[in-house]
Motif scaffolding. Structure first.
Motif, PDB file in Angstrom:
ATOM      1  N   PRO A 139      44.051   1.424  41.701  1.00 52.68           N
ATOM      2  CA  PRO A 139      44.889   2.201  40.772  1.00 52.68           C
ATOM      3  C   PRO A 139      45.880   3.099  41.524  1.00 52.68           C
ATOM      4  N   ALA A 143      47.857   7.001  37.626  1.00 52.60           N
ATOM      5  CA  ALA A 143      47.348   6.066  36.615  1.00 52.60           C
ATOM      6  C   ALA A 143      46.125   6.647  35.917  1.00 52.60           C
ATOM      7  N   VAL A 145      42.464   5.768  34.746  1.00 48.18           N
ATOM      8  CA  VAL A 145      41.457   4.804  35.181  1.00 48.18           C
ATOM      9  C   VAL A 145      40.362   4.790  34.120  1.00 48.18           C
ATOM     10  N   SER A 159      43.990   8.746  38.541  1.00 49.93           N
ATOM     11  CA  SER A 159      44.002   8.252  39.916  1.00 49.93           C
ATOM     12  C   SER A 159      44.818   9.164  40.822  1.00 49.93           C
ATOM     13  N   VAL A 165      39.877   9.149  42.459  1.00 49.51           N
ATOM     14  CA  VAL A 165      40.222   9.674  41.134  1.00 49.51           C
ATOM     15  C   VAL A 165      39.769  11.124  41.045  1.00 49.51           C
ATOM     16  N   TYR A 179      37.223   5.515  42.798  1.00 46.19           N
ATOM     17  CA  TYR A 179      37.460   4.954  41.467  1.00 46.19           C
ATOM     18  C   TYR A 179      36.368   3.970  41.058  1.00 46.19           C
ATOM     19  N   TYR A 185      33.698  -0.129  35.452  1.00 45.81           N
ATOM     20  CA  TYR A 185      35.157  -0.020  35.589  1.00 45.81           C
ATOM     21  C   TYR A 185      35.854  -1.058  34.704  1.00 45.81           C
ATOM     22  N   TRP A 188      43.001  -0.002  35.059  1.00 42.82           N
ATOM     23  CA  TRP A 188      43.883   1.164  35.072  1.00 42.82           C
ATOM     24  C   TRP A 188      45.140   0.885  34.272  1.00 42.82           C
TER      25      TRP A 188
END
Length: 197
Positions: A139, A143, A145, A159, A165, A179, A185, A188
């Protein structure tokens, strides 16, 4: 050390003079005169913060590392840009006031009073349904995330770039993490808040 590449951004920690540091990327920022002259180059260190290159002995007046990657602009402009949003977040480092309020935290970082979505899962679903979700690549800086979680409410962070992050729920408060620290996850996106106010 500052939250973003400029003297107007939050100063959240220091690095001792003479300490060895790891530069992960470099970018342009405000001009600073320091130990090694005057420079507009800022170095992002491995903890996610920035220090003026004018204070770092790199053996060069130019870039010695790749340029920092930034996320693109959202379709609807946010009241704050990426660096200002990250600086706002760093000013709250360690605070437990935003626990279970990750979406509000990111929206307020970008200058909104509220996100317009009830949960980060709903926000992430909208981002995905509208083609904003990226599932490959690290990312970029600024951004959002997105993550799933076991509660079904999702999670979101901002991010810093280079795999880091800043967000809520890091050891019980606002903190910096990888991240990939959250196991579910999603991907992003640009910092898009279509119904925020």
């Amino acid at each position: 050390m500052r939250a973003a590449p400029g003297t107007s951004y939050d100063a959240w920690t220091t690095v001792a003079d003479g300490a060895t540091v790891t530069i992960v990327c470099q970018t342009e920022g405000t001009a600073v005169t320091g130990t090694y002259g005057t420079s507009t180059v800022w170095d992002m260190l491995s903890n996610g913060g920035f220090v003026s290159d004018a204070y770092v002995n790199t053996g060069s007046d130019g870039y010695v590392e790749n340029a920092c990657a930034y996320v693109g602009s959202p379709a609807r402009a946010n009241p704050r840009g990426a660096n200002a949003a990250i600086s706002w977040a760093f000013a709250r480092l360690g605070s437990a006031s935003y626990e279970n309020l990750c979406l509000a935290f990111t929206a307020q970082a970008y200058g909104w009073s509220y996100s317009g979505w009830n949960t980060a899962e709903i926000g992430g679903d909208w981002i995905q349904a509208n083609g904003y979700l990226h599932t490959s690549g690290i990312p970029p800086r600024g951004a959002l995330v997105w993550y799933h979680n076991s509660a079904g409410t999702g999670h979101v962070a901002i991010s810093l770039g280079e795999g880091k992050v800043i967000g809520t729920s890091v050891n019980g408060g606002v903190g910096v993490a990888s991240y990939t620290a959250h196991v579910s996850y999603r991907g992003w996106s640009v910092a898009q808040y279509p119904v925020a106010g």
